[in-house]
Design an enzyme around this catalytic site. Structure first.
Site, PDB file in Angstrom:
ATOM      1  N   ILE A   1       0.864  -1.184   0.000  1.00 52.38           N
ATOM      2  CA  ILE A   1       0.000   0.000   0.000  1.00 52.38           C
ATOM      3  C   ILE A   1       0.899   1.232   0.000  1.00 52.38           C
ATOM      4  O   ILE A   1       2.069   1.147   0.375  1.00 52.38           O
ATOM      5  CB  ILE A   1      -0.982   0.020   1.206  1.00 52.38           C
ATOM      6  CG1 ILE A   1      -0.231  -0.143   2.529  1.00 52.38           C
ATOM      7  CG2 ILE A   1      -2.032  -1.055   1.062  1.00 52.38           C
ATOM      8  CD1 ILE A   1      -1.145  -0.137   3.748  1.00 52.38           C
ATOM      9  N   ASP A   2       0.364   2.349  -0.451  1.00 54.99           N
ATOM     10  CA  ASP A   2       1.163   3.550  -0.617  1.00 54.99           C
ATOM     11  C   ASP A   2       1.766   4.038   0.702  1.00 54.99           C
ATOM     12  O   ASP A   2       1.247   3.751   1.787  1.00 54.99           O
ATOM     13  CB  ASP A   2       0.317   4.677  -1.217  1.00 54.99           C
ATOM     14  CG  ASP A   2      -0.175   4.349  -2.617  1.00 54.99           C
ATOM     15  OD1 ASP A   2       0.449   3.508  -3.274  1.00 54.99           O
ATOM     16  OD2 ASP A   2      -1.194   4.945  -3.023  1.00 54.99           O
ATOM     17  N   ARG A   3       2.804   4.820   0.584  1.00 59.63           N
ATOM     18  CA  ARG A   3       3.505   5.369   1.744  1.00 59.63           C
ATOM     19  C   ARG A   3       2.558   6.071   2.714  1.00 59.63           C
ATOM     20  O   ARG A   3       2.653   5.884   3.935  1.00 59.63           O
ATOM     21  CB  ARG A   3       4.578   6.348   1.256  1.00 59.63           C
ATOM     22  CG  ARG A   3       5.258   7.145   2.348  1.00 59.63           C
ATOM     23  CD  ARG A   3       6.242   8.144   1.772  1.00 59.63           C
ATOM     24  NE  ARG A   3       6.812   8.996   2.806  1.00 59.63           N
ATOM     25  CZ  ARG A   3       7.738   9.930   2.570  1.00 59.63           C
ATOM     26  NH1 ARG A   3       8.190  10.105   1.348  1.00 59.63           N
ATOM     27  NH2 ARG A   3       8.215  10.650   3.556  1.00 59.63           N
TER      28      ARG A   3
ATOM     29  N   THR B   1      -0.765   5.788   2.815  1.00 57.64           N
ATOM     30  CA  THR B   1      -1.978   5.029   3.112  1.00 57.64           C
ATOM     31  C   THR B   1      -1.689   4.164   4.322  1.00 57.64           C
ATOM     32  O   THR B   1      -0.639   3.527   4.402  1.00 57.64           O
ATOM     33  CB  THR B   1      -2.380   4.144   1.914  1.00 57.64           C
ATOM     34  OG1 THR B   1      -2.666   4.974   0.788  1.00 57.64           O
ATOM     35  CG2 THR B   1      -3.615   3.316   2.242  1.00 57.64           C
TER      36      THR B   1
ATOM     37  N   ARG C   1      -7.105   6.003  -5.536  1.00 60.94           N
ATOM     38  CA  ARG C   1      -6.815   7.425  -5.711  1.00 60.94           C
ATOM     39  C   ARG C   1      -7.113   7.876  -7.139  1.00 60.94           C
ATOM     40  O   ARG C   1      -7.737   8.922  -7.362  1.00 60.94           O
ATOM     41  CB  ARG C   1      -5.351   7.698  -5.356  1.00 60.94           C
ATOM     42  CG  ARG C   1      -5.005   7.382  -3.912  1.00 60.94           C
ATOM     43  CD  ARG C   1      -3.498   7.336  -3.686  1.00 60.94           C
ATOM     44  NE  ARG C   1      -2.886   8.628  -3.944  1.00 60.94           N
ATOM     45  CZ  ARG C   1      -1.573   8.827  -3.992  1.00 60.94           C
ATOM     46  NH1 ARG C   1      -0.738   7.811  -3.811  1.00 60.94           N
ATOM     47  NH2 ARG C   1      -1.095  10.032  -4.228  1.00 60.94           N
TER      48      ARG C   1
END
Length: 303
Positions: A138-140, A142, A239
């Site tokens: 998962i994104d930094r 998130t 997103r």
């Protein structure tokens, strides 16, 4: 290095070389076996072949599997919020601002650094030395639930579920604007942005199918709290998809407004629920990551 000798029988005749190897060595991923073939580590009748080579009865196969490389990254004693753990899996609640695996500019302080210390080397090696145990990410900015695999068998099992879209992944997010409908679905392929290479975009050349289901949890004056269920798992999927229907995630200055009135550190997106079939027991395991403090405070501010 381990050396394996195999012989093709009548049942394998006509199969691709990579399919043949995967059928006899299911603990190894097909992509890894394809790499070994391309690297010349697989010989059929003492000759290198391509992954597409069609096997013939009585073909003699010699496979060289190199010893796993020792990770070049350091284990770091970084606290982890553990949601579930056993001999096969570790599911953690990733905090905001933490990168999942090391990369240029982020060699330390990553989730992998923390997991290496926590698991003392008991991690799958399929994704290489820089991403031991990592089967998805998962994104930094998130937060929320992320599964780590402690061995290759568990890794292959979880990866297969991801490929089949059978893993439960539900996120909560605050988006800009008020969504009128109670629920909806964004079915739009996602690929690399043709100009801004660090961004993703919908309906671009070579884009891959991406599907996000969403439903409204609560409406505010200028924002909406939603739950998103991933059917696929593309980079920045939620997103990009929410921005494509003109409801970007609050705080997402990459795909939404450059203004940040609530001074958020990245998007208000949280991976709340993660569920999968256990690789050993075959029972369904589901965990829930509680809303982080910043998210709770944000909901009070926009009320």
């Amino acid at each position: 290095m381990s050396r394996i000798h195999l012989t093709a029988d009548e049942h394998h005749a006509g199969s691709r070389a990579d399919q043949f190897l995967h059928a006899l060595l299911p603990e190894q991923s097909r992509s890894y076996l394809q790499k070994l073939i391309k690297d010349g580590s697989v010989l059929v009748n003492q000759k290198p072949v391509k992954p597409s080579y069609r096997m013939e009865e009585e073909d003699q196969v010699e496979l060289h599997i190199p010893q796993p490389e020792a990770p070049e990254i350091k284990a770091e004693q970084i606290p982890l919020k553990v949601l579930y753990e056993d001999e096969d899996l570790l599911i953690v609640d990733k905090p905001k601002g933490m990168v999942v695996h090391p990369s240029a500019g982020h060699e330390t302080g990553t989730l992998v650094n923390a997991v290496m210390y926590h698991c003392q080397g008991r991690l799958s090696g399929i994704n290489g030395v820089m991403r031991p145990g990592i089967v998805h990410r998962i994104d930094r900015d998130t937060t929320g639930a992320l599964v780590i695999c402690k061995n290759d068998r568990a890794h292959n099992h979880v990866a297969a579920q991801l490929k089949e879209h059978s893993i439960t992944r539900r996120y909560v997010a605050v988006v800009e604007g008020v969504i009128k409908e109670e629920e909806g679905c964004v079915d739009a392929p996602i690929g690399r942005h043709p100009v801004e290479r660090k961004k993703m975009a919908c309906h671009v050349k070579n884009g891959k199918r991406a599907v996000t289901h969403y439903r409204v949890l609560r409406r505010f004056l200028n924002h909406t709290l939603i739950e998103c269920r991933l059917e696929t798992g593309r980079t920045h999927q939620i997103r990009v998809h929410m921005a494509s229907i003109h409801h970007p995630i609050l705080g997402d200055t990459v795909y939404g407004s450059s203004k940040n009135p609530f001074h958020l550190e990245g998007q208000a997106l949280h991976a709340q629920v993660l569920g999968l079939t256990h690789p050993t027991t075959r029972e369904y395991v589901e965990v829930e990551a509680p809303l982080p403090e910043y998210f709770e405070k944000l909901l009070k501010k926009i009320t």
